[in-house]
Design a protein around this motif. Structure first.
Motif, PDB file in Angstrom:
ATOM      1  N   SER A  32      21.037 -27.125  -8.366  1.00  0.00           N
ATOM      2  CA  SER A  32      20.929 -27.967  -9.566  1.00  0.00           C
ATOM      3  C   SER A  32      19.782 -28.970  -9.453  1.00  0.00           C
ATOM      4  CB  SER A  32      22.247 -28.700  -9.829  1.00  0.00           C
ATOM      5  OG  SER A  32      22.450 -29.729  -8.868  1.00  0.00           O
ATOM      6  N   ARG A  33      19.371 -29.314  -8.233  1.00  0.00           N
ATOM      7  CA  ARG A  33      18.283 -30.287  -8.038  1.00  0.00           C
ATOM      8  C   ARG A  33      16.903 -29.633  -7.993  1.00  0.00           C
ATOM      9  NH1 ARG A  33      22.292 -32.603  -4.535  1.00  0.00           N
ATOM     10  NH2 ARG A  33      21.376 -31.560  -2.745  1.00  0.00           N
ATOM     11  N   LYS A  34      16.835 -28.327  -8.074  1.00  0.00           N
ATOM     12  CA  LYS A  34      15.546 -27.642  -7.971  1.00  0.00           C
ATOM     13  C   LYS A  34      14.701 -27.760  -9.237  1.00  0.00           C
ATOM     14  CE  LYS A  34      16.313 -24.574  -4.248  1.00  0.00           C
ATOM     15  NZ  LYS A  34      15.291 -24.142  -3.356  1.00  0.00           N
ATOM     16  N   ILE A  53      21.556 -21.903 -15.272  1.00  0.00           N
ATOM     17  CA  ILE A  53      21.024 -21.162 -14.127  1.00  0.00           C
ATOM     18  C   ILE A  53      22.192 -20.364 -13.556  1.00  0.00           C
ATOM     19  CG2 ILE A  53      20.068 -21.397 -11.796  1.00  0.00           C
ATOM     20  CD1 ILE A  53      18.816 -24.056 -12.794  1.00  0.00           C
ATOM     21  N   ILE A  54      21.905 -19.159 -13.134  1.00  0.00           N
ATOM     22  CA  ILE A  54      22.967 -18.300 -12.595  1.00  0.00           C
ATOM     23  C   ILE A  54      22.899 -18.332 -11.064  1.00  0.00           C
ATOM     24  CG2 ILE A  54      23.844 -15.951 -12.435  1.00  0.00           C
ATOM     25  CD1 ILE A  54      22.563 -15.466 -15.194  1.00  0.00           C
ATOM     26  N   ASN A  76      32.411 -28.508 -12.030  1.00  0.00           N
ATOM     27  CA  ASN A  76      31.205 -29.176 -11.522  1.00  0.00           C
ATOM     28  C   ASN A  76      29.959 -28.324 -11.770  1.00  0.00           C
ATOM     29  OD1 ASN A  76      32.730 -31.317 -10.647  1.00  0.00           O
ATOM     30  ND2 ASN A  76      32.784 -30.666  -8.510  1.00  0.00           N
ATOM     31  N   SER A  77      30.092 -27.031 -11.572  1.00  0.00           N
ATOM     32  CA  SER A  77      28.937 -26.150 -11.781  1.00  0.00           C
ATOM     33  C   SER A  77      28.543 -26.126 -13.258  1.00  0.00           C
ATOM     34  CB  SER A  77      29.211 -24.735 -11.263  1.00  0.00           C
ATOM     35  OG  SER A  77      30.182 -24.086 -12.064  1.00  0.00           O
ATOM     36  N   ILE A  82      25.121 -24.666 -14.240  1.00  0.00           N
ATOM     37  CA  ILE A  82      25.016 -23.530 -13.325  1.00  0.00           C
ATOM     38  C   ILE A  82      26.246 -22.662 -13.535  1.00  0.00           C
ATOM     39  CG2 ILE A  82      25.025 -22.829 -10.899  1.00  0.00           C
ATOM     40  CD1 ILE A  82      23.419 -25.344 -10.307  1.00  0.00           C
ATOM     41  N   ILE A  83      26.016 -21.380 -13.650  1.00  0.00           N
ATOM     42  CA  ILE A  83      27.126 -20.440 -13.801  1.00  0.00           C
ATOM     43  C   ILE A  83      27.293 -19.707 -12.476  1.00  0.00           C
ATOM     44  CG2 ILE A  83      27.925 -18.347 -14.940  1.00  0.00           C
ATOM     45  CD1 ILE A  83      26.521 -19.295 -17.454  1.00  0.00           C
TER      46      ILE A  83
END
Length: 190
Positions: A32-34, A53-54, A76-77, A82-83
């Motif tokens: 998630s920080r990318k 993002i997967i 949280n994801s 993010i999935i």
């Protein structure tokens, strides 16, 4: 010594599963920080913002284990966009994206067809306008020709006949009258 599945201690298995769930959680936070969203651009250089993002997990079991030991992981994801995708979830996502692209392509083609139809309609209207102008021009030409023949028959021919009868030359007048009648008949047939 080689270990088989039956030789694994339940406590070791549980510890291993918890570490795996923590690793999945850590990887999700790192992912998630990318800032992948900041690096994506379209063909024109405009920034794109993907909806999510997967993060692929290679088996259903892996996702189940991570969720069992970290139940908050899914929520949280999603908060991080993010999935978490097992093979089945990834397959469903890919099919959804494929159908979405197909629909987008159809919509794009529909817009192109509508635009082309509008252009064609405008061109047909212009062609009809030209045909009407040609028809009006032909009608005006025919009307002018008929006025000419009428003027010849009503005014010039009687005067010519009178002049010829006074001068004694009937032959020339009859030839002109026959020629005028033939020309009029020929023009009306065409």
């Amino acid at each position: 010594r080689e270990y088989g599945m039956n030789d694994v201690n339940e406590d070791e298995k549980l510890d291993s599963e918890k570490r795996f769930a923590s690793d999945v959680s850590d990887t999700m936070y790192k992912l998630s920080r990318k800032n992948y969203r900041d690096n994506l651009k379209d063909n024109n250089g405009n920034k794109l913002t993907p909806d999510f993002i997967i993060m692929f997990l290679p088996g259903e079991y892996h996702l189940q284990v991570a969720m069992l030991h970290k139940p908050e992981l899914w929520e949280n994801s999603l908060d991080k966009k993010i999935i978490l995708a097992s093979p089945y979830i990834l397959l469903a996502l890919l099919k959804t994206v494929f159908y979405s692209w197909q629909q987008d392509e159809r919509n794009s083609n529909t817009e192109k067809i509508l635009k082309t139809t509008r252009i064609l309609s405008e061109r047909i209207a212009k062609l009809i306008e030209h045909v009407e102008n040609v028809g009006n021009g032909l009608k005006q030409t025919v009307d002018s020709y008929e006025s000419l023949v009428g003027s010849y028959n009503d005014r010039l021919l009687p005067s010519r006949k009178e002049l010829n009868s006074l001068s004694g030359g009937q032959q020339t007048l009859l030839e002109l009258e026959n020629k005028a009648k033939k020309d009029l008949t020929k023009f009306k047939r065409e």
